[in-house]
Structures are given as structure tokens and as C-alpha cells.
Write a protein that holds these residues in place. Sequence first.
Motif, PDB file in Angstrom:
ATOM      1  N   LEU A  89       0.821  -1.217   0.000  1.00 12.90           N
ATOM      2  CA  LEU A  89       0.000   0.000   0.000  1.00 12.90           C
ATOM      3  C   LEU A  89       0.855   1.268   0.000  1.00 12.90           C
ATOM      4  N   GLU A  90       2.148   1.121   0.280  1.00 12.80           N
ATOM      5  CA  GLU A  90       3.021   2.292   0.251  1.00 12.80           C
ATOM      6  C   GLU A  90       3.326   2.653  -1.196  1.00 12.80           C
ATOM      7  N   LYS A  91       3.359   3.958  -1.482  1.00 12.14           N
ATOM      8  CA  LYS A  91       3.687   4.381  -2.836  1.00 12.14           C
ATOM      9  C   LYS A  91       5.107   3.933  -3.168  1.00 12.14           C
ATOM     10  N   LEU A  92       5.280   3.426  -4.359  1.00 16.39           N
ATOM     11  CA  LEU A  92       6.552   2.853  -4.794  1.00 16.39           C
ATOM     12  C   LEU A  92       7.705   3.854  -4.664  1.00 16.39           C
ATOM     13  N   GLY A  93       8.713   3.473  -3.865  1.00 17.83           N
ATOM     14  CA  GLY A  93       9.911   4.303  -3.738  1.00 17.83           C
ATOM     15  C   GLY A  93       9.741   5.533  -2.876  1.00 17.83           C
ATOM     16  N   ASN A  94       8.506   5.849  -2.465  1.00 21.24           N
ATOM     17  CA  ASN A  94       8.310   7.044  -1.669  1.00 21.24           C
ATOM     18  C   ASN A  94       8.784   6.818  -0.237  1.00 21.24           C
ATOM     19  N   PRO A  95       9.270   7.857   0.420  1.00 24.50           N
ATOM     20  CA  PRO A  95       9.891   7.666   1.739  1.00 24.50           C
ATOM     21  C   PRO A  95       8.927   7.185   2.814  1.00 24.50           C
ATOM     22  N   PRO A  96       9.406   6.307   3.727  1.00 24.50           N
ATOM     23  CA  PRO A  96       8.575   5.938   4.872  1.00 24.50           C
ATOM     24  C   PRO A  96       8.415   7.144   5.806  1.00 24.50           C
ATOM     25  N   ASP A  97       7.483   7.064   6.749  1.00 22.35           N
ATOM     26  CA  ASP A  97       7.142   8.225   7.587  1.00 22.35           C
ATOM     27  C   ASP A  97       8.344   8.840   8.303  1.00 22.35           C
ATOM     28  N   GLY A  98       9.219   7.991   8.871  1.00 21.34           N
ATOM     29  CA  GLY A  98      10.377   8.514   9.608  1.00 21.34           C
ATOM     30  C   GLY A  98      11.285   9.352   8.725  1.00 21.34           C
ATOM     31  N   ILE A  99      11.521   8.885   7.495  1.00 21.04           N
ATOM     32  CA  ILE A  99      12.361   9.630   6.541  1.00 21.04           C
ATOM     33  C   ILE A  99      11.652  10.917   6.121  1.00 21.04           C
ATOM     34  N   LYS A 112      23.431  15.030  13.306  1.00 19.77           N
ATOM     35  CA  LYS A 112      24.391  13.950  13.556  1.00 19.77           C
ATOM     36  C   LYS A 112      23.637  12.646  13.841  1.00 19.77           C
ATOM     37  N   ASP A 113      24.406  11.543  13.928  1.00 19.56           N
ATOM     38  CA  ASP A 113      23.790  10.238  14.204  1.00 19.56           C
ATOM     39  C   ASP A 113      22.995  10.252  15.513  1.00 19.56           C
ATOM     40  N   ALA A 114      23.541  10.954  16.518  1.00 21.12           N
ATOM     41  CA  ALA A 114      22.850  11.031  17.815  1.00 21.12           C
ATOM     42  C   ALA A 114      21.498  11.733  17.661  1.00 21.12           C
ATOM     43  N   ASP A 115      21.457  12.746  16.774  1.00 17.23           N
ATOM     44  CA  ASP A 115      20.191  13.462  16.527  1.00 17.23           C
ATOM     45  C   ASP A 115      19.181  12.540  15.846  1.00 17.23           C
ATOM     46  N   LEU A 116      19.683  11.708  14.920  1.00 14.72           N
ATOM     47  CA  LEU A 116      18.802  10.747  14.242  1.00 14.72           C
ATOM     48  C   LEU A 116      18.183   9.796  15.255  1.00 14.72           C
ATOM     49  N   GLN A 117      19.024   9.324  16.195  1.00 17.78           N
ATOM     50  CA  GLN A 117      18.536   8.403  17.224  1.00 17.78           C
ATOM     51  C   GLN A 117      17.494   9.074  18.114  1.00 17.78           C
ATOM     52  N   GLU A 118      17.714  10.359  18.405  1.00 16.99           N
ATOM     53  CA  GLU A 118      16.734  11.115  19.203  1.00 16.99           C
ATOM     54  C   GLU A 118      15.396  11.220  18.484  1.00 16.99           C
ATOM     55  N   MET A 119      15.457  11.236  17.152  1.00 12.75           N
ATOM     56  CA  MET A 119      14.231  11.293  16.352  1.00 12.75           C
ATOM     57  C   MET A 119      13.584   9.910  16.212  1.00 12.75           C
ATOM     58  N   GLY A 120      14.232   8.903  16.807  1.00  9.45           N
ATOM     59  CA  GLY A 120      13.689   7.540  16.722  1.00  9.45           C
ATOM     60  C   GLY A 120      14.102   6.818  15.455  1.00  9.45           C
ATOM     61  N   LEU A 121      15.187   7.316  14.820  1.00  8.51           N
ATOM     62  CA  LEU A 121      15.655   6.706  13.568  1.00  8.51           C
ATOM     63  C   LEU A 121      16.984   5.997  13.800  1.00  8.51           C
ATOM     64  N   GLU A 122      17.150   4.862  13.164  1.00  8.34           N
ATOM     65  CA  GLU A 122      18.392   4.101  13.262  1.00  8.34           C
ATOM     66  C   GLU A 122      19.340   4.599  12.151  1.00  8.34           C
ATOM     67  N   PRO A 123      20.504   5.220  12.518  1.00  4.47           N
ATOM     68  CA  PRO A 123      21.400   5.820  11.515  1.00  4.47           C
ATOM     69  C   PRO A 123      21.753   4.913  10.341  1.00  4.47           C
ATOM     70  N   ASN A 124      22.013   3.620  10.608  1.00  2.00           N
ATOM     71  CA  ASN A 124      22.362   2.703   9.512  1.00  2.00           C
ATOM     72  C   ASN A 124      21.217   2.502   8.531  1.00  2.00           C
TER      73      ASN A 124
END
Length: 347
Positions: free
Chosen positions: A68-78, A94-106
Motif C-alpha cells: 500500500l506504500e507508494k513505490l519508492g516514496n519515503p517511509p514516515d520517519g524519513i 548527527k547520528d545522535a540526533d537521528l537516534q533522538e528522532m527515533g531513527l536508526e542511523p544505519n
Amino acid sequence: MEKEVFYKAFLERDSSFEGVFIVGVKTTGIFCRPTCPARPKIENVEFFPSAKEAMLSGYRPCKVCKPLEKLGNPPDGIKQLLKYMEENPTVKIKDADLQEMGLEPNQVRRWFLKNYKQTFHAYQRMYRANSAFQRIQSDQNVTDVAFDSGYDSLSGFNSMFKNIIGTSPQKSKDKRVINVTHVETDLGLMIAAATEKGICMFEFADYKLIDLELRQLGEEFNAPLIQGDNPHFDTLREQLNEYFRGERKDFNIPLDLAGTEFQKKVWLSLLQIPYGCTTTYGKQAEALGKPSAVRAVANANGKNKISIILPCHRVIGADGTLTGYGGGMWRKKKLLEFEKENMTTSH
């Protein structure tokens, strides 16, 4: 016969069939996109033209391939990350900021590499360079811009700026750049490019010649391609949304075409093909006053870098068949069907 073709494509996870069919798996009651890693037997599957039909038949969406996700379109976190960058173009994340946003840097890194062909940090550097470039263009002080951009030294800022823009901040007033961004659409992720004059490219992100087109663009305009914002992108998104809602039949966004004079004439002649209608290369050549130049016209259409807005999807073969389309035949088919259905909708 069609079932065998679709099943083979499904087994091979053939991405060119994205948008062509949806697979319903009878044994699990789920439906998948053609690239799903699921491997049911042929007798346990049925094919549908879209997710809507699969759901009407009682299937629920697969949690692995997320049909149901649009092809290639970013997921909500992105999406949230991109929105944050848009609102805070000078902030270094920075990576620490990404983690604070609930995102895994890798995961962020992998998503950007797969979809934007560069790491998130490389994307961010370009984005910040573009923001700095725009501010210097509007006569802001270079030192102020450098420190606002999070740089502790002017030399560090100058080095980054020169590396990306191709000249020092002090000499950039007359420099031209091409801004590049990614745009979500109902037919998948697209890449847009614009100069200060207008949109110069709008192409499907999975088009196999996209890297070549971007390189050609940089050469033709003699300008670096920089990820970042451009006022024409706002107009583009607005008009695209209206188009996909069936509320817009014609685009009136400024364009900055890169090509020969003949190619430009061919591309602009596409605007004369009415919404919801089709024409042939032969008729297009006649309309241009060059009835014998059918092959040259077809060749120019193939080099059109501005999909949907310059509607080369409305040009078909003389025998009525759908001819080649850079975004994939299924997209050409969908665009034509969509326009036909919406012909009676008011502008």
C-alpha cells in the motif's frame, strides 16, 4: 498465458512489473507487490490489477513488502527527517540526533544510498551548501552565512562550499546551479531539477538512464547539480497534486529546456496534444511541418527529460500500440487511463 508471465516475473522479483499487478496468496490471505520475497506455488496465487481489487477480494496487505506504500516514496520517519531539514536547512544533523528522532542511523544511510544514491550525510552537506548559496545570492554576508551554517571557521566553510558549488563563496554571485530534489507522486518517486528560470528535468527515479540524464544536464547548463530547494519545486508539487486529483489538465509551470532547437520544438509540440487524447509520431511530425521527420521526432520524444508536464505519454504507435516510455509501459498505460477517466472533470 498472462498468469504464467506474471508468476515468472514474481519469482524473479522483477521490479519492471511494479504497478502492473498485485499478487494474492490464497494460503495466507495476504497480497504482495511483484518484488516481494514470498514464494508461494502457482496454484496458490491469483493476480489483481491493483491493491484495491485485492482488498475487495478479502486479502490484507503483506507486512514485508508493504504494497500500500507508494513505490519508492519515503517511509514516515524519513519524511519527518526531510521535513525537519527543509525547516532547518542550516542545522547539521548527527547520528545522535537521528537516534533522538527515533531513527536508526544505519537504516537511514541504507535508505538514502538505495533511493538517493548517496549517504544521508552527503545529501545533508549538499542541502546545507545549497541553502548557503541561496543566502549569498540574496546578498547576505558570507561570514554570517558560514557561522549560521554551523561552521566554526570560515576556511572550513569555504572549503565545503568550493567543493560542492565549484567556486568560492565570494565569487559565487554569478554562478549558476541546478537544484535537484525528489518528489513523491502517485506513480512513485521522481527526481526534479530546476534552474532559476524553471524546471529542467522531471523523471522517474527508477529510470535506467537517470544518472546519464543528470550528467548531461550538468554539462548542458555548465552548472553543478545540488540537492536542495528551489521556488519552482513548490509550484511543481502543487500542480502535480492537482493533476493527480484530476483537477488540472494543463501545467503552466516555467520550464528551462536543455536540448537542440529541433528537440525543443518537438517537446513543446507535446503541449498541443489535448488531455485525455493521443497522437502518433507521424501526426506530430506533420504538425511540426516536417512530415518526413517521423524518426527524428520519435528520437526527440525519447530524449524528453520532463515527464508528465511535457506529455510524451500521449504519443503512441501508428498501429495504436503503446510505444516505449522511459518510466515503464505500465506508467504510460496508467497515465493514459487516468486522463481518459478524468476528461469530464472541471479544471
